[in-house]
Design a protein around this motif. Structure first.
Motif, PDB file in Angstrom:
ATOM      1  N   UNK A   1       9.425 -86.837  66.822  1.00  0.00           N
ATOM      2  CA  UNK A   1       9.466 -85.387  66.979  1.00  0.00           C
ATOM      3  C   UNK A   1      10.751 -84.852  66.354  1.00  0.00           C
ATOM      4  N   UNK A   2      10.633 -83.827  65.541  1.00  0.00           N
ATOM      5  CA  UNK A   2      11.801 -83.234  64.902  1.00  0.00           C
ATOM      6  C   UNK A   2      12.499 -82.312  65.896  1.00  0.00           C
ATOM      7  N   UNK A   3      13.824 -82.359  65.939  1.00  0.00           N
ATOM      8  CA  UNK A   3      14.557 -81.428  66.788  1.00  0.00           C
ATOM      9  C   UNK A   3      15.911 -81.143  66.173  1.00  0.00           C
ATOM     10  N   UNK A   4      16.394 -79.921  66.424  1.00  0.00           N
ATOM     11  CA  UNK A   4      17.711 -79.544  65.921  1.00  0.00           C
ATOM     12  C   UNK A   4      18.794 -80.429  66.525  1.00  0.00           C
ATOM     13  N   UNK A   5      18.584 -80.845  67.784  1.00  0.00           N
ATOM     14  CA  UNK A   5      19.573 -81.704  68.427  1.00  0.00           C
ATOM     15  C   UNK A   5      19.731 -83.018  67.668  1.00  0.00           C
TER      16      UNK A   5
ATOM     17  N   UNK B   1      20.616 -83.712  81.891  1.00  0.00           N
ATOM     18  CA  UNK B   1      21.092 -84.112  80.565  1.00  0.00           C
ATOM     19  C   UNK B   1      20.174 -85.175  79.965  1.00  0.00           C
ATOM     20  N   UNK B   2      19.772 -86.149  80.776  1.00  0.00           N
ATOM     21  CA  UNK B   2      18.854 -87.176  80.283  1.00  0.00           C
ATOM     22  C   UNK B   2      17.488 -86.587  79.933  1.00  0.00           C
ATOM     23  N   UNK B   3      16.977 -85.703  80.792  1.00  0.00           N
ATOM     24  CA  UNK B   3      15.655 -85.121  80.564  1.00  0.00           C
ATOM     25  C   UNK B   3      15.639 -84.288  79.294  1.00  0.00           C
ATOM     26  N   UNK B   4      16.743 -83.625  78.982  1.00  0.00           N
ATOM     27  CA  UNK B   4      16.833 -82.824  77.763  1.00  0.00           C
ATOM     28  C   UNK B   4      16.496 -83.666  76.535  1.00  0.00           C
TER      29      UNK B   4
ATOM     30  N   UNK C   1      12.390 -84.657  74.539  1.00  0.00           N
ATOM     31  CA  UNK C   1      12.274 -84.305  73.127  1.00  0.00           C
ATOM     32  C   UNK C   1      12.135 -85.510  72.211  1.00  0.00           C
ATOM     33  N   UNK C   2      12.799 -86.600  72.571  1.00  0.00           N
ATOM     34  CA  UNK C   2      12.909 -87.725  71.651  1.00  0.00           C
ATOM     35  C   UNK C   2      12.366 -89.040  72.186  1.00  0.00           C
ATOM     36  N   UNK C   3      12.039 -89.112  73.485  1.00  0.00           N
ATOM     37  CA  UNK C   3      11.670 -90.398  74.059  1.00  0.00           C
ATOM     38  C   UNK C   3      12.900 -91.282  74.170  1.00  0.00           C
ATOM     39  N   UNK C   4      12.737 -92.555  73.952  1.00  0.00           N
ATOM     40  CA  UNK C   4      13.864 -93.476  74.047  1.00  0.00           C
ATOM     41  C   UNK C   4      14.139 -93.906  75.476  1.00  0.00           C
TER      42      UNK C   4
ATOM     43  N   UNK D   1       8.923 -89.066  83.169  1.00  0.00           N
ATOM     44  CA  UNK D   1      10.102 -89.077  82.302  1.00  0.00           C
ATOM     45  C   UNK D   1       9.735 -89.697  80.972  1.00  0.00           C
ATOM     46  N   UNK D   2      10.088 -89.004  79.906  1.00  0.00           N
ATOM     47  CA  UNK D   2       9.804 -89.534  78.582  1.00  0.00           C
ATOM     48  C   UNK D   2       9.349 -88.433  77.649  1.00  0.00           C
ATOM     49  N   UNK D   3       8.919 -88.827  76.483  1.00  0.00           N
ATOM     50  CA  UNK D   3       8.528 -87.899  75.433  1.00  0.00           C
ATOM     51  C   UNK D   3       7.403 -86.981  75.908  1.00  0.00           C
TER      52      UNK D   3
END
Length: 308
Positions: A1-5, A135-138, A142-145, A209-211
């Protein structure tokens, strides 16, 4: 997923590598299977060749002949140095919510390894709060991981300043995927289960929790799951308000929490990522120690006996 972050993370990482402020670990690896579970064991080949120089430096940081730092994940433990209170601008990505800053890990285990550090000092062993999970959920949404927490030195933490960490989903990176495959997939959110291969006190909690998860709801779900796990494992703050040493990993719909008794197995530092299937060693001889004992026995040796 593309994100500005993530664009900001990639840009800062590229700049830090180009300037020499960030030196990603050059690692080689082997895969060791134990009870059908794959464990990646990585070592920094340069450390074996430079072992005689490993004690150089006032802070205990090994140096190569060219005076370039050779490090393993975690970095030196200097109680008088706090890299998170005033982060190095070369490593600072930017704010994550009102209470955290995203910082490139100075001693990364992989590309784009992030520290999510509190802006104001709090003890690392103070219980995780909703702001930490926000902070983790942000990032996870968006990115998974994988999000993770090393609670205290016995759990692999190198700094007292409150922080959680995140690594992206990429080949070879730690995750809960392998262990999660051995858990019942039909459990409802909040269900607590144990993994039959882990011979130590621990519990998995099913969590949103996750993408793709809603970040706000996910943060609340993670906070509740962490509280459930701590209650199940009798991980309670002492008179000083601090938890016993423990690790937390979260991603792909599961949270794993486990108490810790010590950091090392035969000289190998084991942190939360070790329970996500990636173990770091100083030299190839330590690979033999992990192989001889088996990764699961090594993990059990640094945990706490018992069942959740």
């Amino acid at each position: 997923m593309h994100s500005n972050f993530m664009d900001a993370v990639r840009a800062r990482s590229d700049q830090a590598i180009a300037s020499g402020d960030l030196q990603p670990i050059e690692a080689e690896q082997v895969v060791i299977e134990d009870r059908g579970l794959p464990f990646i064991v990585r070592w920094v080949a340069a450390l074996a060749a430079k072992d005689a120089a490993a004690r150089d430096g006032a802070a205990g940081q090994p140096r190569s002949a060219g005076n370039q730092a050779i490090t393993l994940p975690g970095g030196p433990r200097d109680p008088d140095f706090n890299p998170f209170l005033n982060p190095d601008p070369a490593l600072l990505v930017g704010p994550v919510g009102e209470h955290h800053a995203a910082i490139l890990n100075k001693f990364p285990v992989c590309l784009h390894h992030l520290v999510l550090a509190r802006r104001a000092f709090a003890e690392q062993l103070s219980p995780l709060e909703e702001i930490d999970f926000q902070a983790l959920a942000f990032i996870l949404s968006r990115e998974g991981g994988l999000g993770f927490y090393n609670g205290g030195a016995a759990a692999g933490a190198s700094q007292r300043h409150k922080h959680v960490q995140w690594i992206p989903d990429a080949p070879g990176n730690a995750s809960l995927r392998a262990l999660g495959a051995g858990l019942p997939a039909d459990r409802a959110q909040g269900a607590i289960v144990r993994h039959p291969a882990l011979d130590l006190a621990h519990c998995f909690v099913r969590v949103d929790a996750g993408l793709g998860a809603d970040a706000g709801a996910s943060a609340q779900a993670m906070l509740i799951a962490f509280g459930q796990a701590c209650a199940a494992l009798d991980l309670r703050p002492g008179a000083d308000g601090l938890l016993p040493p423990c690790n937390m990993l979260v991603g792909d719909g599961w949270m794993l929490v486990l108490p810790r008794s010590r950091e090392h197995f035969q000289g190998v530092s084991l942190n939360a990522l070790s329970f996500g299937g990636t173990i770091y060693v100083r030299d190839p001889a330590q690979i033999d120690a992990i192989r001889a004992a088996g990764p699961l026995r090594a993990l059990a040796s640094v945990g706490v006996p018992g069942q959740a």
